[in-house]
Design an enzyme around this catalytic site. Structure first.
Site, short mmCIF file in Angstrom:
data_model
loop_
_atom_site.label_atom_id
_atom_site.label_comp_id
_atom_site.label_asym_id
_atom_site.label_seq_id
_atom_site.Cartn_x
_atom_site.Cartn_y
_atom_site.Cartn_z
CB CYS A 61 -1.66 6.56 12.03
SG CYS A 61 -1.65 4.94 11.24
CG HIS A 62 -0.56 10.51 12.44
ND1 HIS A 62 -0.81 9.79 11.29
CD2 HIS A 62 0.79 10.52 12.59
CE1 HIS A 62 0.33 9.40 10.75
NE2 HIS A 62 1.32 9.82 11.52
#
Lengths: 261, 182, 423
Positions: free
Chosen positions: B146-147
């Site tokens: 995701c990040h």
């Protein structure tokens, strides 16, 4: 004038309530036939509470007698903690049944010992199996039985003690038994608690039929309304609180209106 | 305001009424507060949800170097049977290089078994690294797609936005091949 | 009006800033603060406020129940039991909601009775009354669909019987019923749509209640004497007089409500609804919830399918035209000695219907219900229109203030005889 009007309003409200009660009565009277003998239970009344020792014995009766045919699928073993059983006892009771679980990593269902979070083990896997094993009659689930029958625990007590020989002129259908309090009087269930000592109590209580019936009625009421104690205790506090608050509110109302009247 | 329309100004007994109103209002406020509580409380986990808070996992089939994902309270639990290399790597890292300093020893009960809640401490995604084909990130552990948070072979945060290491649930070895989580 | 801002006289600067742009505070002050209200209300005038509070209680408990309810035939029953057993205070939320429905109907029936007795439906309050009938209809629909949601035996068979009412319509009846069900019997699609509508309708009710109150604040309230206030001496500001009085009624209502919920939570329900729905077995005695029994009795009083359905809906539809059926210019039954007797007979007929509706459809209840149903309609269609012409009302008091100032005697002795009081 306001007093009269208040009285009127109260009378109308009471009438509606009574009418509401009356309106639902007929169906109740129709299902039993015979008037139920009255038994005093510890959970009756405004301050009613469960007799835990009795309910524990009732659970034993359920487990050893009723559970052969009747499920209680809304209850979990963990709920028995509320009856005063210890964590270890509950674990032991749960572990004594095999629960179907899965699928596992191989994609197969498997059996494992029960856990406290499991629901009560049902004697039959489905309705058809239950009927097949009981001459086509379905033993009802007992989780809510005292709420699902008119008369509640009184009815359960009456039914379990209401077996007798059929009166002259009544021919029982094959496989049926005569019960004074059952609608239509012919019941597929044979008298489940028929002899003293059928269940061996460990707490010294004499397991007479009447005692076992009372215990199992106590247990089934707890099973159907586990919130009963909390509900009634909260209700007493609530009503006391409201009456005091009502007194204050009425005093204010009198003060506010004193310059008009 | 209201008094301007009242037939008679309620001069007398005004303070007594005020006091009465104060008492009644505070009494009523207590009542309302007591009524609000059941509503709020009903949104907390119900008893059946709390009762399901333990899970038992059989770890016998997990080969060295592989991992499984179990489910506990609806969350993924990473159970990794670590290789000696992975253990050594994790223990060789000096604590001052870590954002959330924890020794590998304090994160495991048995060195070869790493049990963690598989949820990135940044915003709750499930990091990659369980399957042999997954990217494991630059620290040979887990990598959150995701990040971009990267975790090492002890599940500790090494790079990216996540603030803390992957959490360790309460668990115990019931036998050598069975753990109970929760 | 300069620059389009409302000239607010609120002291607090922040509140004044808001009030100047959106005069809600001024409005509340006008409609619930200084609002001139007849000074002679009795406690019957509490029931509008009580109904409002009851609606809010139903919405609040309903929203929280919905967080734990599963609208699927295979899970609905057990999800309700899970609310009763496992959700924190779930039993309280559900019992308040279930008994709240009964309380709502008790309150609204008394509110309607108040309107009938004191002639609150008459000019200029016809539309106010009709909006009230709309609320009543919406309440019935909402209550019916809510009763289906627990998916017990009574839920299922109630849904089956009530939806089958529409099959009485000629030609399109069967298609309508299939459309209502979304299938060929009451099943999961039916449960889903009822759930959806049961959640929606209370907010529609809320909207109509707003209109009901808005209309009330145009015409002003009726009062036990049924005459119009003649000036400030006849009224008091709503606050603090009626806020104080409503508080007393509200707490009395809470006491009754609490006794039901905490000590007799299942008294007004039916045991069969604790048996999961079984589409293959109809319970021996199916009855609707008590508040539908009078109308159910009217339905059963007619030996013809379409006729029964028509009469049942007619018994409520007739309320819409009541303002024009009652031709008497006198509002309060206090001054209509003859009509008063017939109205009390109507009340008895209503209770008789309520009683018969819960009895099995056999003699003597069928005949009794027929007589009562006949009187129900006779009162509205024949007696009221005729009495307006034939009855000689008692003299009306000159104003509200005078009898009250004299200590509230039953009737003003020397008041002018003015039966043609401005309607």
């Amino acid at each position: 004038m306001p007093v009269k009007a208040t009285l009127k309003a109260v009378v109308v409200a009471a009438g509606l309530l009574a009418g509401a009660g009356l309106g639902t009565l007929p169906a109740r009277a129709a299902s039993g036939g015979e008037a139920l003998p009255h038994v005093n239970f510890s959970f009756d009344g405004l301050f009613g509470h469960f007799d835990r020792a009795s309910a524990q014995r009732g659970f034993q009766v359920y487990k050893e007698v009723c559970a052969n045919c009747h499920s209680m699928h809304l209850l979990s073993y963990r709920n028995l903690r509320e009856l005063g059983l210890s964590e270890a006892q509950v674990r032991g009771i749960a572990a004594s049944v095999q629960v179907k679980d899965g699928p596992n990593d191989e994609g197969e269902m498997f059996e494992r010992p029960g856990r406290p979070s499991d629901r009560f083990h049902s004697p039959f896997p489905n309705e058809q199996a239950a009927r097949a094993a009981n001459n086509g009659a379905l033993p009802p689930d007992l989780s809510l039985i005292t709420k699902a029958r008119e008369g509640g625990a009184q009815y359960v007590h009456a039914l379990l003690t209401g077996y007798e020989d059929p009166p002259p002129g009544v021919t029982l259908m094959p496989g049926m038994n005569y019960n004074k309090y059952f609608a239509g009087h012919q019941i597929a269930m044979a008298q489940p608690l028929s002899s003293d000592g059928q269940v061996e109590y460990t707490d010294g209580t004499q397991p007479t039929v009447e005692q076992m019936v009372r215990d199992v009625s106590q247990f089934l009421t707890w099973a159907a309304e586990p919130e009963l104690e909390q509900r009634k205790a909260m209700g007493v506090k609530m009503v006391i609180f409201l009456v005091i608050l009502g007194g204050f509110a009425y005093a204010i109302k009198r003060k506010v209106w004193s310059d008009v009247h | 305001m209201a008094d301007s329309m009242a037939p008679g100004a309620p001069e007398d007994g005004g303070t007594r009424r005020d006091f009465l109103q104060l008492v009644t209002a505070s009494f009523a406020a207590v009542g309302v507060g007591a009524l609000v509580w059941p509503f709020i409380s009903s949104m907390n986990p119900a008893r059946d949800v709390l009762a399901l808070s333990t899970t038992e996992v059989d770890i016998a089939p997990i080969a060295v170097g592989s991992a499984i994902t179990a489910v506990w309270r609806g969350k993924p639990i990473f159970i990794r049977h670590r290789t000696q290399k992975e253990i050594d790597e994790a223990r060789a890292v000096p604590l001052d290089q870590l954002r959330d300093p924890q020794t590998d020893q304090s994160r495991v009960k048995k060195p070869e078994w790493l049990v963690m809640i598989g949820i990135c401490t940044h915003l709750g995604c499930v990091p990659l690294g369980q399957k042999p084909t997954d990217p494991k990130g630059p620290f040979d552990g887990w990598f959150c797609p995701c990040h971009g948070s990267a975790y090492d072979s002890s599940g500790r945060i090494r790079q990216g936005p996540a603030p803390t290491n992957l959490a360790i649930p309460d668990y115990a070895f019931e036998t050598d091949t069975k753990i109970r989580i929760g | 009006m300069a620059s389009g801002l409302h000239e607010s006289d609120v002291a607090n600067p922040v509140l004044r800033w808001i009030d100047a742009r959106l005069p809600v505070i001024t409005m509340m002050q006008k409609e619930y603060g200084t609002f001139p209200t007849p000074r002679n209300f009795n406690y019957f005038w509490n029931f509008g406020a009580l109904a409002m509070v009851n609606l809010l209680i139903m919405i609040a408990t309903g929203v929280f129940l919905a967080m734990n309810y599963t609208p699927h035939t295979s899970m609905a029953f057990d999800s309700v039991e899970r609310i009763m057993r496992d959700v924190n205070f779930g039993w309280l939320l559900r019992y308040v909601h279930a008994n709240g429905a009964s309380m709502f109907f008790i309150v609204v029936y008394i509110h309607i009775w108040r309107g009938l007795y004191y002639g609150s439906y008459k000019a200029p309050r016809e539309l106010l009354w009709m909006l009230g009938v709309v609320i009543f209809l919406l309440m019935m629909a909402t209550a019916f669909m809510g009763y289906v949601l627990p998916w017990g035996q009574m839920s299922f068979w109630g849904a089956t019987v009530i939806t089958n009412l529409f099959s009485a319509l000629p030609l399109i009846g069967p298609d309508i019923v299939t459309w209502l069900w979304g299938g060929f019997s009451v099943d999961n699609p039916t449960l889903n749509r009822f759930y959806s509508l049961h959640y929606l309708l209370p907010f529609v009710i809320f909207g109509v209640v707003f209109l009901h109150v808005a209309a009330l604040h145009i015409t002003g309230s009726n009062n036990p004497l049924g005459i119009d206030p003649k000036g400030p001496q006849d009224t008091v500001p709503f606050h603090p007089y009626y806020t104080a009085k409503d508080s007393v009624g509200l707490i009395a209502y809470f006491v009754v409500f609490a006794i039901l919920v905490f000590f007799f939570p299942n008294m007004l329900g039916h045991p069969d609804n604790y048996i999961p729905a079984n589409p293959l077995v109809t319970p021996a005695h199916i009855v609707p919830e008590w508040y539908f029994l009078p109308f159910y009795a009217i339905l059963r009083a007619v030996p013809d399918k379409l006729g029964g359905v028509a009469l049942m809906f007619g018994s409520i539809a007739i309320l819409f035209v009541l303002p024009w059926l009652d031709t008497s210019p006198v509002r309060s039954m206090r001054f209509r000695p003859v009509a008063k007797i017939f109205l009390f007979l109507w009340l008895i007929a209503f209770f008789v219907l309520l009683y018969c509706g819960g009895k099995p459809p056999e003699e003597p209840f069928v005949t009794i219900a027929r007589v009562a149903a006949a009187y129900y309609f006779l009162y509205f269609l024949v007696i009221l229109p005729l009495l307006g012409r034939l009855e000689r009302p008692l003299p009306l008091p000159e104003s509200i203030a005078r009898p009250v100032l004299r200590g509230g005697g039953p009737l003003p002795v020397g008041a002018m005889s003015k039966p043609m009081e401005k309607a």
